[in-house]
Write an enzyme that holds these catalytic residues in place. Structure first.
Site, PDB file in Angstrom:
ATOM      1  N   HIS A 132       1.009  -1.151  -0.029  1.00 30.14           N
ATOM      2  CA  HIS A 132      -0.111  -0.040   0.146  1.00 30.14           C
ATOM      3  C   HIS A 132       0.905   1.125  -0.239  1.00 30.14           C
ATOM      4  O   HIS A 132       1.038   2.133  -0.948  1.00 30.14           O
ATOM      5  CB  HIS A 132      -1.051  -0.129   1.293  1.00 30.14           C
ATOM      6  CG  HIS A 132      -1.657   1.023   1.344  1.00 30.14           C
ATOM      7  ND1 HIS A 132      -2.951   1.379   0.940  1.00 30.14           N
ATOM      8  CD2 HIS A 132      -1.346   2.551   1.916  1.00 30.14           C
ATOM      9  CE1 HIS A 132      -3.454   2.361   1.406  1.00 30.14           C
ATOM     10  NE2 HIS A 132      -2.417   3.104   1.778  1.00 30.14           N
ATOM     11  N   GLU A 133       1.831   1.368   0.915  1.00 29.64           N
ATOM     12  CA  GLU A 133       2.560   2.643   1.040  1.00 29.64           C
ATOM     13  C   GLU A 133       3.444   2.700  -0.057  1.00 29.64           C
ATOM     14  O   GLU A 133       3.654   3.954  -0.501  1.00 29.64           O
ATOM     15  CB  GLU A 133       3.508   2.386   2.322  1.00 29.64           C
ATOM     16  CG  GLU A 133       2.727   2.501   3.537  1.00 29.64           C
ATOM     17  CD  GLU A 133       1.612   3.627   3.832  1.00 29.64           C
ATOM     18  OE1 GLU A 133       1.879   4.488   3.275  1.00 29.64           O
ATOM     19  OE2 GLU A 133       0.577   3.450   4.286  1.00 29.64           O
ATOM     20  N   HIS A 136       1.692   4.594  -2.573  1.00 30.28           N
ATOM     21  CA  HIS A 136       1.953   6.266  -2.428  1.00 30.28           C
ATOM     22  C   HIS A 136       3.296   6.754  -3.018  1.00 30.28           C
ATOM     23  O   HIS A 136       3.231   7.677  -3.507  1.00 30.28           O
ATOM     24  CB  HIS A 136       1.795   6.278  -0.876  1.00 30.28           C
ATOM     25  CG  HIS A 136       0.199   6.280  -0.530  1.00 30.28           C
ATOM     26  ND1 HIS A 136      -0.648   6.865  -1.117  1.00 30.28           N
ATOM     27  CD2 HIS A 136      -0.124   5.888   0.698  1.00 30.28           C
ATOM     28  CE1 HIS A 136      -2.024   6.458  -0.423  1.00 30.28           C
ATOM     29  NE2 HIS A 136      -1.429   5.753   0.818  1.00 30.28           N
ATOM     30  N   HIS A 142      -5.165   7.245  -2.193  1.00 34.82           N
ATOM     31  CA  HIS A 142      -6.330   6.059  -1.565  1.00 34.82           C
ATOM     32  C   HIS A 142      -7.411   5.882  -2.899  1.00 34.82           C
ATOM     33  O   HIS A 142      -7.875   6.834  -3.303  1.00 34.82           O
ATOM     34  CB  HIS A 142      -7.159   6.957  -0.380  1.00 34.82           C
ATOM     35  CG  HIS A 142      -5.815   6.493   0.598  1.00 34.82           C
ATOM     36  ND1 HIS A 142      -5.925   7.352   1.809  1.00 34.82           N
ATOM     37  CD2 HIS A 142      -4.793   5.746   1.057  1.00 34.82           C
ATOM     38  CE1 HIS A 142      -4.884   6.858   2.524  1.00 34.82           C
ATOM     39  NE2 HIS A 142      -4.188   5.865   2.200  1.00 34.82           N
TER      40      HIS A 142
END
Lengths: 443, 90
Positions: A132-133, A136, A142
Site C-alpha cells: 500500500h505505502e 503512494h 487512496h
C-alpha cells in the site's frame, strides 16, 4: 483509483532501509526478513509496470545510502514530518508522493505496531502495508474501490503472499502513470489532475500583539466545545483551539464579527454550549439567552433566562448563568450558577427541542468534588471527561466521575492556548479542601 | 462508564483525512452541521458502508480501524475552485 498527480520521471528507482522494527515488539523481523518482505512488496508493482527497484545498502559504494529514491524507516510518535504516529493501532504507516522534494518517496512505518510476516492475524502484516505505502511512493492516492490495496484501511493480511498480484484497480492506476510492463510504448502519460493543493501565499510576520498577554492570562468568561473545537471567550473576543491542540489563530476574533445577531458591543458571554439533540449553539448573556444555527442567531432571540425555570434553593428565579455544558457521560445539559446546578433533558421531539428541568434540582456544586464551586465554564472533551475551567487553571473529572479524591489542576494557557509555561508556583490540589501538611523529622 | 466524545473525535478524524476542510485561519469559518453530515456521507461512501450522514456504529467502527496516515481526499475544494476559475475564463 485516484492518482496524486505526481510521478517519478525515471523507471529505475533505488530504495534503502534506514531503521528496522524493534525486536521486542516484532520478533523475527530481522534485517534480512524485512529486506525480503519489502523486495516482494516492490515486485507487486514492478510486475505490472515498467519499473525496476534496486536496494541500496551500506556495503554498496555505487550510491551513497542517503541518496536512495525511496527511503524506508520504522519510527514512532513525532518524527518531524507532520504525520506523527499514535502508538499501537490508529495510523500504521505513510509514504510521500514522488517528486523533487527531499522527502519524496520516503516511507515510514509505525515502530509501535506489532509487525508480522503473514499468518498471525493478531498482528499487522508488514507486506500488506508495504505494498500500500509503496503505491503512494509511486504516485497513487487512496482508492475507494473494493478490492484494492490502496484502500486506506488495514483489513488483514493479503492471502498468498508469495504469489500476490495487484487487483485490477491498482494495476490500471500504476499503468496509467508508468505504462504497461513489456508494452511497446512504456512510460505512461503525465497523470492529469488531481494536483496537490498549492500552499497558501507567504504571509509577513505579524508585529507583536498585546492580545498575546490576554490569551495567556486566563480568566475566560466562557469556554465551549462547539463542532469539535474549544472556544475561549474573553471580553469582546474569543480564541479557538482545534482537537489536535493547535489554535485556529494566535490572534483573537471579535465576537460580534463572527457570531451574527448579538447586540452591538457585546463584551461578555457568560456561558455557551452546543446542544446535543440538534447541534444548535446556546449563548447565555446576563438574564437572556440566544440560540444560534451555525454562526447566526435564530429569529425570536434573545429570550429571557426565566423561561428555563431555574430557581435557587431560596426560591429566587435565576437571572445569570456561570457555566453550562453537556455531560457526555449521560447526554444531559447542566447549568451552574451561584454554587448550585440544574439538570435538563433536551430531547428532539416533533421537529423541535423540548427542554425538561429534572426533579431534585438545584443541587450544590460541591457535589463535583475536587473542582471549584464557582467555575468560569465546563466542557466535555476527550473520552467523555468533564473539564472545569477557572481563572488560568483547569481540572479534569474522568470517566463520568463526580467524586475523585485528588484532581490536579493544570494550566489553560500552556495546555490549550500555546503559551509559555509560567514559573513554578504552588497551587492547591483541591480548592475546596486545602491539602493537609505532613511534616517529617526535619520539620 | 464514560461515553467518548465521538462527535469531536469524528470532526477531527474527518478533517485529518480530507473530508472536512481544515478551518482557514483567514476566514475562520465554523464547520456547519450540514457540512459535517455531508462529510460523513462522503466518508461512508468512500469506506463502503451505508450512507446515513450520522455517526452510527458502523461508521464509528470504520473510523477506529487501523489505517494509513495519508488523507483520502486531497485538495478537492481547491481543485473545484480551480476548475470553476478555468471555466469562467473560457
Amino acid at each position: 483509483y485516484a492518482l496524486s498527480g505526481l510521478k517519478w520521471h525515471k523507471t529505475d528507482l533505488t530504495w534503502s532501509v534506514h531503521s528496522y522494527p524493534s525486536p521486542s515488539l516484532s520478533p523475527g523481523l530481522t534485517a534480512h526478513v524485512v529486506g525480503d518482505i519489502l523486495t516482494r512488496a516492490f515486485k507487486a508493482w514492478s510486475d505490472v509496470a515498467p519499473l525496476n527497484f534496486h536496494q541500496l545498502d551500506s556495503s554498496d559504494n555505487r550510491w551513497p545510502i542517503a541518496e536512495g529514491d525511496i527511503r524506508v524507516s520504522f519510527t514512532s510518535s513525532y518524527h518531524n514530518d507532520g504525520y506523527p504516529f499514535d502508538g499501537q493501532g490508529g495510523t500504521l504507516a505513510h509514504a510521500f508522493f514522488p517528486g523533487t522534494d527531499e522527502m519524496a518517496g520516503d516511507t515510514h512505518f509505525d515502530d509501535d505496531e506489532l509487525w508480522s510476516h503473514g499468518g498471525d492475524t493478531s498482528k499487522t502484516d508488514l507486506f500488506t502495508v508495504a505494498v500500500h505505502e509503496f503505491g503512494h511512493a509511486l504516485g497513487l492516492s487512496h482508492s475507494s474501490s473494493d478490492p484494492s490495496i490502496m484502500r486506506p484501511y488495514y483489513q488483514g493480511p493479503v492471502t498468498d503472499f508469495l504469489n500476490f498480484q495487484l487487483d485490477m484497480d491498482d494495476r490500471l492506476a500504476i499503468q496509467q502513470i508508468y505504462g504497461v510492463k513489456d508494452s511497446r510504448s512504456p512510460g505512461g502519460v503525465d497523470p492529469d489532475l488531481p494536483r496537490l493543493p498549492s500552499p497558501p501565499p507567504p504571509r509577513p510576520t505579524q508585529a507583536s500583539d498585546p492580545s498575546f498577554l490576554e490569551r495567556c492570562k486566563g480568566g475566560f468568561d466562557a469556554v465551549a466545545n462547539i463542532r469539535g473545537e474549544v472556544f475561549f471567550f474573553k471580553g469582546a473576543h474569543f480564541w479557538r483551539t482545534k482537537r489536535d491542540g493547535s489554535l485556529v489563530s494566535l490572534n483573537p476574533a471579535k465576537i460580534n464579527n463572527f457570531w451574527i445577531g448579538l447586540p452591538p458591543g457585546t463584551n461578555k458571554i457568560d456561558a455557551a454550549y452546543e446542544r446535543k439533540s440538534d447541534s444548535k449553539i446556546v449563548f447565555f448573556i446576563g438574564s437572556q439567552y440566544w440560540v444560534f444555527k451555525d454562526t447566526e442567531a435564530m429569529s425570536g432571540y434573545p429570550q429571557p433566562l426565566s423561561e428555563w425555570g431555574m430557581r435557587t434553593k431560596s426560591g429566587v428565579l435565576l437571572d445569570r448563568v456561570e457555566a453550562a455544558f453537556i455531560w457526555a457521560h449521560n447526554g444531559k445539559t447542566y447549568v451552574f450558577s451561584g454554587g448550585e446546578f440544574w439538570r435538563f433533558d433536551e430531547s428532539f421531539k416533533a421537529e423541535q427541542v423540548t427542554r425538561q428541568l429534572e426533579q431534585g434540582y438545584p443541587r450544590n456544586s460541591s457535589l463535583w468534588a475536587g473542582v471549584p464551586s464557582h467555575m468560569d465554564d465546563i466542557i466535555s472533551w476527550g473520552e467523555g471527561d468533564a473539564y472545569f475551567f477557572k481563572d488560568n487553571l483547569y481540572w479534569v473529572l474522568k470517566n463520568g466521575g463526580l467524586n475523585q479524591d485528588v484532581v490536579t489542576p493544570k494550566s489553560i494557557a500552556v495546555d490549550w492556548l500555546r503559551c509559555p509555561a509560567p514559573p513554578v508556583t504552588f497551587t492547591p490540589a483541591n480548592p475546596q479542601i486545602p491539602k493537609e501538611c505532613h511534616c517529617d523529622i526535619r520539620g | 462508564s464514560a461515553v467518548p466524545d465521538q462527535y469531536s473525535k469524528a470532526v477531527d478524524w474527518l478533517s485529518r483525512y480530507g473530508y472536512l476542510p481544515v478551518p482557514d485561519p483567514r476566514t475562520s469559518k465554523l464547520q456547519t452541521k450540514e457540512g459535517i453530515e455531508k462529510a460523513i456521507r462522503v466518508m461512508q461512501r468512500f469506506g463502503g458502508v451505508k450512507e446515513t450522514g450520522v455517526l452510527d456504529d458502523e461508521t464509528i467502527k470504520l473510523m477506529s480501524m487501523p489505517r494509513c496516515s495519508l488523507p483520502d481526499i486531497v485538495g478537492s475544494e481547491d481543485m473545484l475552485r480551480r476548475r470553476k476559475r478555468r471555466r469562467r475564463k473560457r
